[in-house]
Design an enzyme around this catalytic site. Structure first.
Site, short mmCIF file in Angstrom:
data_model
loop_
_atom_site.label_atom_id
_atom_site.label_comp_id
_atom_site.label_asym_id
_atom_site.label_seq_id
_atom_site.Cartn_x
_atom_site.Cartn_y
_atom_site.Cartn_z
CE LYS A 172 -3.52 5.00 -1.52
NZ LYS A 172 -4.54 5.51 -2.44
CE1 TYR B 204 -3.93 2.21 0.74
CE2 TYR B 204 -2.52 3.19 2.43
CZ TYR B 204 -3.67 3.23 1.65
OH TYR B 204 -4.56 4.27 1.79
#
Ligand code: NAP
Length: 248
Positions: free
Chosen positions: A160, A156
């Site tokens: 990002k 994740y």
């Protein structure tokens, strides 16, 4: 306040959480709203009526953010329906958390595809329209985790962080065409995504936030409204944190 009157906005992942709040706030502020959903079909269909109640044009599209070909089709359908595209918000995102040594390639790939590859595909498809128009505001949803990293979220955090590099590059490439591109980095916003987390972890996080609370999806929506509006016409290439001073 009709800050976005007459603007056409496309928001990905608006069946729930932050995306839903953005869609509702944009409609309230006078924007016409197209939005995507994928798994939450009933919520997606129901949102159209809620948006139309504000007297604007609204349309939902069932579209998988992870599919490259779907991005091209989505932009074509959106421009056929709304004629122009003024604001693109790449919001759809997922988590598939795990410690590095236990993280499978599938966990890595699916998070990369939904969170990062989708931003590339949709921005590229939209750029052709925005360049012809010589205007547009692209807003990409990153996270403070993309700036700071987070144990158990290597996939994740990488997706990002990738969004941040992508956002800055697009701002540099398309600035001369009057196209702006910014990223929003929320801290801890209370949605279904965060409801899945261990509640002890959540309490620990809140304690570490100087403002001593999680953010509301509507607070992120207000920042999107500002970045999508003509009140921010010289802001581009920025990562704006919205985190109650969690990460300074
Ligand atoms: P959420 O409540 O889990 O909602 C995620 C949204 O993304 C849903 O509408 C979901 O639609 C959509 N989505 C997921 N996979 C999709 C796919 N393959 N194709 C199309 N849509 C898809 O999450 P949220 O908390 O609102 O988060 C929204 C964004 O903010 C994400 O990018 C997230 O990483 C970011 N963010 C959130 C926080 C936070 O604290 N909540 C913090 C930092 C950043 P369906 O259910 O219809 O598939």
């Amino acid at each position: 306040m009709k800050l976005l009157a007459g603007k056409n906005a496309l928001i990905t992942g608006a069946s729930r959480g932050i995306g839903r709040a953005i869609a509702l706030r944009f409609a309230e502020m006078g924007a016409n709203v197209g939005f995507t959903y994928f798994s939450s079909v009933e919520q997606g269909e129901a949102l159209v009526k809620e948006l139309e109640a504000f007297g604007i044009k609204a349309k939902g599209y069932r579209s998988d953010a992870a599919e490259g070909a779907a991005a091209e089709a989505l932009i074509q359908q959106f421009t056929a329906d709304f004629s122009t595209l003024d604001i693109l918000i790449n919001n759809a995102g997922i988590t598939k958390d795990g410690l590095l040594l236990r993280m499978s390639e599938e966990q890595w790939d699916s998070v990369m595809n939904v969170n990062l590859k989708s931003v590339f595909n949709l921005t590229k498809a939209a750029a052709k329209i925005l360049m012809k128009q010589k205007s547009g505001s692209i807003i990409n949803m990153t996270s403070v985790v993309g700036i700071k990293g987070n144990a158990g979220q290597a996939n994740y955090a990488a997706s990002k962080a990738g969004i941040i590099g992508f956002t800055k590059s697009v701002a540099l490439e398309l600035g001369s065409r009057n196209i702006r591109c910014n990223a929003i980095a929320p801290g801890f916003i209370e949605t279904e995504m965060t409801a899945k987390l261990d509640q002890k972890v959540v309490e620990g996080w809140k304690d570490g936030i100087p403002m001593k609370r999680g953010g509301k999806p509507e607070e992120v929506a207000d920042l999107c409204a500002f970045l999508g509006s003509d009140m921010s016409t010289y802001i581009s290439g920025q990562v704006i944190q919205i985190d109650g001073a969690m990460l300074t």
